[in-house]
Design a protein around this motif. Sequence first.
Motif, PDB file in Angstrom:
ATOM      1  N   VAL A  51      49.702 101.036  75.535  1.00  0.00           N
ATOM      2  CA  VAL A  51      49.638 100.008  76.523  1.00  0.00           C
ATOM      3  C   VAL A  51      48.670 100.607  77.619  1.00  0.00           C
ATOM      4  O   VAL A  51      48.520  99.993  78.928  1.00  0.00           O
ATOM      5  CB  VAL A  51      51.136  99.791  77.283  1.00  0.00           C
ATOM      6  N   VAL A  55      49.030 100.520  81.632  1.00  0.00           N
ATOM      7  CA  VAL A  55      50.416 101.345  82.258  1.00  0.00           C
ATOM      8  C   VAL A  55      50.179 102.982  81.851  1.00  0.00           C
ATOM      9  O   VAL A  55      49.594 103.365  80.800  1.00  0.00           O
ATOM     10  CB  VAL A  55      51.368 100.928  81.119  1.00  0.00           C
ATOM     11  N   VAL A  98      55.699 105.638  87.309  1.00  0.00           N
ATOM     12  CA  VAL A  98      54.839 104.968  86.396  1.00  0.00           C
ATOM     13  C   VAL A  98      54.168 103.736  87.069  1.00  0.00           C
ATOM     14  O   VAL A  98      54.801 103.142  87.975  1.00  0.00           O
ATOM     15  CB  VAL A  98      55.906 104.316  85.267  1.00  0.00           C
ATOM     16  N   ARG A  99      52.895 103.607  86.634  1.00  0.00           N
ATOM     17  CA  ARG A  99      52.270 102.389  87.058  1.00  0.00           C
ATOM     18  C   ARG A  99      52.292 101.456  86.036  1.00  0.00           C
ATOM     19  O   ARG A  99      52.264 101.636  84.902  1.00  0.00           O
ATOM     20  CB  ARG A  99      51.060 102.601  87.567  1.00  0.00           C
ATOM     21  N   ASP A 100      52.563  99.890  86.322  1.00  0.00           N
ATOM     22  CA  ASP A 100      52.838  99.077  85.398  1.00  0.00           C
ATOM     23  C   ASP A 100      52.623  97.752  86.187  1.00  0.00           C
ATOM     24  O   ASP A 100      53.477  97.383  86.984  1.00  0.00           O
ATOM     25  CB  ASP A 100      54.216  99.049  84.753  1.00  0.00           C
ATOM     26  N   ASP A 102      52.737  94.784  85.356  1.00  0.00           N
ATOM     27  CA  ASP A 102      53.843  93.857  85.094  1.00  0.00           C
ATOM     28  C   ASP A 102      55.372  94.195  85.691  1.00  0.00           C
ATOM     29  O   ASP A 102      56.166  93.464  85.500  1.00  0.00           O
ATOM     30  CB  ASP A 102      54.007  93.532  83.522  1.00  0.00           C
ATOM     31  N   ALA A 105      58.180  98.671  83.460  1.00  0.00           N
ATOM     32  CA  ALA A 105      58.276 100.045  83.036  1.00  0.00           C
ATOM     33  C   ALA A 105      59.450 100.617  83.887  1.00  0.00           C
ATOM     34  O   ALA A 105      59.554 100.455  85.105  1.00  0.00           O
ATOM     35  CB  ALA A 105      57.198 100.681  83.131  1.00  0.00           C
ATOM     36  N   VAL A 133      56.808 104.760  76.672  1.00  0.00           N
ATOM     37  CA  VAL A 133      56.954 104.021  77.927  1.00  0.00           C
ATOM     38  C   VAL A 133      58.149 103.308  77.428  1.00  0.00           C
ATOM     39  O   VAL A 133      58.379 102.721  76.390  1.00  0.00           O
ATOM     40  CB  VAL A 133      56.022 103.112  78.405  1.00  0.00           C
ATOM     41  N   ARG A 135      60.399 100.127  78.588  1.00  0.00           N
ATOM     42  CA  ARG A 135      60.250  99.013  79.414  1.00  0.00           C
ATOM     43  C   ARG A 135      61.376  98.292  79.111  1.00  0.00           C
ATOM     44  O   ARG A 135      61.747  97.969  78.358  1.00  0.00           O
ATOM     45  CB  ARG A 135      59.048  98.007  79.139  1.00  0.00           C
TER      46      ARG A 135
END
Length: 150
Positions: A51, A55, A98-100, A102, A105, A133, A135
């Motif tokens: 991802v 992500v 965490v950067r996600d 959507d 995460a 990750v 999620r």
Amino acid sequence: MNLTTVPSPPTTPTTPTMPTTLDHLERSMRVPVVDGLQAQGDLLVIPLSVVAPAVGVWAGAGWTDVPPEGVELLRSGAGGNPHTLLAEPGTCRWTTTVRDPDVLAIGVFEATAVAYLLHPEHGAVGCAPGTYVVRRQRERDGHRARLVAD
């Protein structure tokens, strides 16, 4: 994806705080260890490389070693059964920074040895050494999307 089988997580002093809610499970069972995508109920475990770069972990993220009692990753809003990350001491660390895009995460963990996800109903799954990750799962209901909760 490699799939191997290893003995179930240790139940001796190396994991002294193994949740007692798992007493009903067969202790001699074998737990599959996977280095690819896997699911445990409403959780997905995805190798970070699958991802990334969408992500990832923010620069300067704080990492925490997974303690012997494990890290509770998710419990449904109704107080459902927890998904718990367990690992041998010093072999796994965890961050929620965490950067996600959507917003699915929960966090990322890095393991240098097999790490386990335990759930009272779903049993255990093993994650081969690597970076993953964790999620939530999301499902469609017509035009609406909602998080899966078991």
